[in-house]
Write a protein that holds these residues in place. Structure first.
Motif, mmCIF file in Angstrom:
data_model
loop_
_atom_site.group_PDB
_atom_site.id
_atom_site.type_symbol
_atom_site.label_atom_id
_atom_site.label_comp_id
_atom_site.label_asym_id
_atom_site.label_seq_id
_atom_site.Cartn_x
_atom_site.Cartn_y
_atom_site.Cartn_z
ATOM 1 N N ALA A 275 -29.922 -34.661 -39.097
ATOM 2 C CA ALA A 275 -28.753 -33.940 -39.892
ATOM 3 C C ALA A 275 -27.776 -34.927 -40.572
ATOM 4 C CB ALA A 275 -28.416 -32.609 -39.736
ATOM 5 N N TYR A 276 -27.025 -35.499 -39.425
ATOM 6 C CA TYR A 276 -25.726 -36.062 -39.609
ATOM 7 C C TYR A 276 -26.081 -37.523 -40.314
ATOM 8 C CZ TYR A 276 -21.245 -37.893 -38.531
ATOM 9 O OH TYR A 276 -19.784 -37.932 -38.512
ATOM 10 N N THR A 277 -27.390 -38.090 -39.817
ATOM 11 C CA THR A 277 -27.703 -39.311 -40.797
ATOM 12 C C THR A 277 -28.025 -39.003 -42.123
ATOM 13 O OG1 THR A 277 -28.765 -39.832 -38.401
ATOM 14 C CG2 THR A 277 -29.253 -41.256 -40.420
ATOM 15 N N TYR A 278 -28.690 -37.852 -42.559
ATOM 16 C CA TYR A 278 -29.170 -37.395 -43.650
ATOM 17 C C TYR A 278 -27.807 -37.318 -44.577
ATOM 18 C CZ TYR A 278 -30.498 -34.460 -47.850
ATOM 19 O OH TYR A 278 -30.369 -33.949 -48.884
ATOM 20 N N ALA A 279 -26.824 -36.631 -43.944
ATOM 21 C CA ALA A 279 -25.863 -36.313 -44.843
ATOM 22 C C ALA A 279 -24.890 -37.574 -45.051
ATOM 23 C CB ALA A 279 -25.067 -35.201 -43.918
ATOM 24 N N GLN A 280 -24.805 -38.417 -44.027
ATOM 25 C CA GLN A 280 -24.094 -39.647 -44.378
ATOM 26 C C GLN A 280 -24.789 -40.594 -45.345
ATOM 27 O OE1 GLN A 280 -23.448 -42.267 -40.654
ATOM 28 N NE2 GLN A 280 -21.711 -42.964 -41.580
ATOM 29 N N LYS A 281 -26.260 -40.620 -45.206
ATOM 30 C CA LYS A 281 -26.631 -41.503 -46.204
ATOM 31 C C LYS A 281 -26.774 -41.076 -47.518
ATOM 32 C CE LYS A 281 -29.402 -44.409 -43.264
ATOM 33 N NZ LYS A 281 -30.772 -44.576 -42.476
ATOM 34 N N THR A 282 -26.702 -39.836 -47.778
ATOM 35 C CA THR A 282 -26.788 -39.063 -49.086
ATOM 36 C C THR A 282 -25.552 -38.842 -49.720
ATOM 37 O OG1 THR A 282 -27.155 -36.892 -47.994
ATOM 38 C CG2 THR A 282 -29.165 -38.121 -48.944
ATOM 39 N N SER A 283 -24.546 -39.014 -48.713
ATOM 40 C CA SER A 283 -23.131 -38.585 -49.292
ATOM 41 C C SER A 283 -22.518 -39.766 -50.474
ATOM 42 C CB SER A 283 -22.244 -38.468 -48.105
ATOM 43 O OG SER A 283 -20.968 -38.304 -48.553
ATOM 44 N N LYS A 284 -21.625 -39.195 -51.087
ATOM 45 C CA LYS A 284 -21.027 -39.994 -52.190
ATOM 46 C C LYS A 284 -19.725 -40.622 -51.186
ATOM 47 C CE LYS A 284 -22.214 -37.290 -56.090
ATOM 48 N NZ LYS A 284 -21.440 -36.141 -56.841
ATOM 49 N N ARG A 285 -19.321 -40.132 -50.384
ATOM 50 C CA ARG A 285 -18.504 -40.791 -49.580
ATOM 51 C C ARG A 285 -18.640 -41.109 -48.055
ATOM 52 N NH1 ARG A 285 -13.393 -36.991 -50.956
ATOM 53 N NH2 ARG A 285 -12.376 -38.536 -49.783
ATOM 54 N N PRO A 286 -19.629 -41.975 -47.682
ATOM 55 C CA PRO A 286 -20.355 -42.153 -46.274
ATOM 56 C C PRO A 286 -19.264 -42.594 -45.440
ATOM 57 C CG PRO A 286 -21.238 -43.858 -47.895
ATOM 58 C CD PRO A 286 -20.442 -42.790 -48.716
ATOM 59 N N ASP A 287 -18.286 -43.214 -46.106
ATOM 60 C CA ASP A 287 -17.229 -43.800 -44.770
ATOM 61 C C ASP A 287 -16.409 -42.847 -44.318
ATOM 62 O OD1 ASP A 287 -17.912 -46.212 -45.703
ATOM 63 O OD2 ASP A 287 -16.661 -46.931 -47.347
ATOM 64 N N ASP A 288 -16.204 -41.682 -44.953
ATOM 65 C CA ASP A 288 -15.428 -40.434 -44.490
ATOM 66 C C ASP A 288 -15.809 -39.957 -43.071
ATOM 67 O OD1 ASP A 288 -13.656 -40.750 -46.417
ATOM 68 O OD2 ASP A 288 -14.249 -38.682 -47.424
ATOM 69 N N PHE A 289 -17.148 -40.280 -43.035
ATOM 70 C CA PHE A 289 -17.888 -39.850 -41.802
ATOM 71 C C PHE A 289 -17.454 -40.251 -40.489
ATOM 72 C CE2 PHE A 289 -21.842 -37.058 -42.824
ATOM 73 C CZ PHE A 289 -21.580 -37.042 -44.482
ATOM 74 N N GLY A 290 -16.940 -39.165 -39.557
ATOM 75 C CA GLY A 290 -16.379 -39.903 -38.291
ATOM 76 C C GLY A 290 -14.687 -39.653 -38.480
ATOM 77 N N GLN A 291 -14.497 -39.464 -39.648
ATOM 78 C CA GLN A 291 -12.645 -39.452 -40.112
ATOM 79 C C GLN A 291 -12.472 -38.003 -40.539
ATOM 80 O OE1 GLN A 291 -12.388 -43.288 -42.101
ATOM 81 N NE2 GLN A 291 -12.650 -44.396 -40.256
#
Lengths: 539, 182
Positions: A275-291
């Motif tokens: 789920a997390y990988t999917y959300a990150q890969k499809t997000s418009k702001r993947p750099d925000d993940f983890g922050q």
């Protein structure tokens, strides 16, 4: 629809309602205390439910099972310490949100995503129930054996980088399960002529030792953790809006949770990973993940909370637990004389529906409770570690001693506690041991029944479901071996590319000797070639 | 993202070899005792033999235990001593909870003698004191916790914990109550 009404009829009792309320609120509080966890709570409370009606006892423990992850999100978000192991990923985006003054908003998002994930999962299960009722009877002894084996293989391979020791610990679990009187021939196995070993090692004793007592030792041996108090910003209802803004992430993550929950041995971690990988890969702001990404938080919470309901599928339909909590729930069912498996779906469908509806109601209860009690729960989450250790040790005694009033059980649990403490110090997995005990017992019984009707080895997999399960197991093992071979090759390449020459004196002498011998060889060959130079004279 | 949350932590290196050696030794001991500790049933298929599953488990423990050990040695590049100073220091930490095990077992043996309530009211604050807490607030909290545990589990939920032998010396009216609820 009739099934739903039949399920409601089973639940329509004041004591069941009370058990549901106590279980769900208790589960949230237990989940909010880092270091306790639902497995410990279920194991401690299980003996207390012996005297209760099966549906009351089951609802109480089901409440703890289904609601603990909600509570686990609170310390994960506010103090960067996951309340339960599956909330670890929540810290990645939850805590940064707290640091930037959006703690209350993060908690609200976690609750709402968890709630939506759980509801989607329960709706899937209720819709799937008639299908499961038709499929479950197709599972005979050999299919259940293969499904249990698949669960065990998946538990092992899911421990990336630790597959060998996970397999060894799963085998240890199978071994522990075989100690005592063998159930068919009534012969003793590994009792070493000790009468206290003849009755075997109780699963509750092992669980309380490996989880509760080892956790108490870990907490008492460490120091109290000082947590920073950060002002909580944002509103408790902002989560509803945020989750509504990300229906795709919520839906897909819950879908992963449902799928991974249904497959035995996979569970929350894999669903969160996907789920997390999917959300990150499809997000418009993947750099925000983890922050402090809202999408990351939604993905992790909706994926993990949709698993418990889905994990009830293999448990109820086949009697096969997928992870340690469902293994505990299997023990709970057995204690209350409810035998999960195809028979349950065929003969007591109203009971199965009652369990699903209980899960639905507990999620609603928990959501309402949490929206108004988060501040009070924070006090529970801040209990001093070592004091908590004393509490767990005291409660563990109740859980173990009330089983058979046996001091030997307590001693065995203490030994398992020491073993669990060592495993925790080394970051080695405990789950394979529990799964080995539970699934090993199932596999032994089912293999014996299945082999009685099998003439050639191929007969074992001549039915479609058995064949599919067998091929799936072979495929997983082949992938695991392939991965290990590739990893070993890469490690070797890396080793050779970075290996410096040895500076040891012995190695220097050895290299000097090799050099001299090579040089001498060259010289001798040159001399001999001079002596026996081929003639160039023509006849 | 600062670091990858999914990279499985392999745990600390200290103590791993020691654990793997002990595990492999235990596994070999289990497998070597298969003949002594299980019975061979005549006219019974191999799969239904009482020793079949302990044999499978023992063989698996040996095989995977040795594979794990080999993996650890290869990870070290097969260099250096088998057990380092760090391993020995770690082993000493493993022994530290033995003290709490002793506390726990004293509590276990005390309950059937002096009763669940008195034993818990002594055990919880004493261990809290041992762990270094000196504030009266937390010591009283531990006493209150002990009382709550006994009242909830034995009094309300009725879990089966026998009354203390000391309760036999209580007056008739109180004795039955103490045996049942305390």
């Amino acid at each position: 629809m009739d099934l739903i009404f039949a399920g409601l009829e089973v639940l329509y009792r004041w004591d069941v309602a009370l058990a549901l309320l106590v279980g769900s609120i208790g589960g949230v509080m237990i989940g909010a205390v880092p270091g306790v966890g639902p497995a410990v709570a279920i194991a401690i409370l299980l003996p207390a439910t012996f005297s209760m009606d099966p549906i009351v006892g089951l609802t109480l423990l089901l409440g703890i099972y289904g609601s603990s992850m909600y509570g686990g999100a609170i310390p994960a978000i506010l103090i960067n310490t996951p309340g339960t192991a599956v909330n670890a990923l929540t810290t990645y985006d939850g805590y940064p949100m707290t640091l930037r003054g959006e703690g209350r908003k993060a908690i609200s998002i976690a609750y709402t995503a968890s709630f939506v994930g759980a509801i989607i999962s329960i709706i899937c299960l209720i819709s799937l129930a008639p299908v499961l009722a038709k499929v479950a009877p197709m599972f005979g002894a050999r299919e259940i054996f293969l499904a249990a084996l698949l669960g065990l293989v998946l538990v092992v391979v899911s421990h990336r980088g630790q597959a060998a020791i996970a397999a060894a610990l799963a085998c240890l679990g199978i071994f522990i399960g075989t100690i005592g009187l063998e159930p068919v021939k009534y012969t003793k196995r590994y009792t070493f002529d000790q009468s206290w070993l003849a009755s075997g090692v109780d699963l509750i004793v092992v669980v309380l030792g490996l989880y509760a007592i080892s956790q108490a030792f870990t907490l008492m041996q460490g120091d109290d953790v000082k947590t920073k108090r950060v002002p909580l910003g944002g509103g408790m209802f902002q989560g509803l809006r945020e989750v509504a803004r990300h229906p795709r992430v919520t839906g897909v993550s819950s879908g992963f949770g449902v799928m991974m929950g249904i497959i035995p041995g996979v569970g929350e971690f894999t669903s969160q990973f996907l789920a997390y990988t999917y959300a990150q890969k499809t997000s418009k702001r993947p750099d925000d993940f983890g922050q402090g990404s809202v999408e990351g938080l939604i993905a992790s919470e909706s994926a993990n909370n949709s698993v418990p309901a889905a994990a009830m599928v293999p448990l109820l339909a086949l009697g096969i637990p997928g992870e340690e909590l469902t293994a505990m729930m299997l023990a709970v069912f057995y204690v209350h004389n409810v035998v999960p498996g195809p028979g349950l779906f065929q003969n007591q469908m109203d009971f199965v529906m009652a369990i699903y509806l209980a899960l639905l109601f507990l999620n609603i209860l928990v959501m309402v409770f949490l929206l108004f009690s988060t501040n009070a729960l924070m006090l529970v989450a801040r209990l001093p570690n070592r004091f908590l250790g004393v509490g767990i040790l005291t409660l563990s005694f109740v859980g173990i001693y009330s089983l058979r009033n046996s001091a030997t059980d307590c001693l065995m649990a203490a030994v398992f506690g020491l073993f669990g403490f060592i495993l925790k110090r080394l970051s080695l997995p405990i789950v394979p041991i529990i799964m080995g005990i539970v699934l090993g017992g199932i596999m032994e019984a089912k293999l014996r029944i299945a082999m009685a009707r099998v003439k050639t080895p191929f007969d074992f997999i001549d039915r479609p479901i058995a064949m599919a399960l067998f091929l799936f197991i072979i495929l997983i093992i082949a992938f695991q071996i392939r991965g290990a071979v590739i990893q070993a090759r890469r490690r070797k390449e890396a080793q050779w590319s970075t290996r410096p020459a040895s500076t040891r004196f012995g190695m220097l002498l050895s290299r000097r000797k090799d050099f001299l011998l090579t040089e001498r060889g060259k010289r001798l060959r040159a001399e001999r070639s001079m002596l026996s130079r081929p003639s160039t004279d023509k006849d | 993202m600062s670091d990858d949350p999914f990279l499985a932590s392999k745990g600390p290196r200290r103590g791993q070899i020691l654990f793997a050696l002990a595990f492999a030794g235990f596994a070999i001991f289990i497998l070597s005792n298969l003949g002594n500790q299980t019975t061979w049933a005549p006219r019974t298929k191999l799969f239904a033999q009482p020793g079949f599953w302990p044999g499978v488990a023992g063989a698996g423990m040996v095989l995977f235990g040795l594979l794990h050990l080999r993996g650890l040695r290869r990870g070290k590049g097969l260099r250096g001593p088998w057990i380092s100073r760090e391993d020995r220091a770690e082993a000493r930490i493993w022994l530290q909870p033995l003290e709490y095990t002793a506390w726990f077992m004293v509590y276990v043996f005390a309950v059937p003698r002096i009763g669940h309530l008195p034993a818990t009211m002594i055990f919880a604050p004493a261990l809290t004191w041992r762990l270094g807490y000196r504030s009266p607030r937390i010591l009283w909290a531990s006493v209150a916790f002990g009382v709550a545990v006994v009242l909830i589990f034995k009094g309300v939920l009725g879990v089966k914990i026998p009354g203390g032998a000391i309760y036999d010396y209580l007056p008739d009216g109180i004795r039955a109550f103490a045996l049942r609820y305390l």
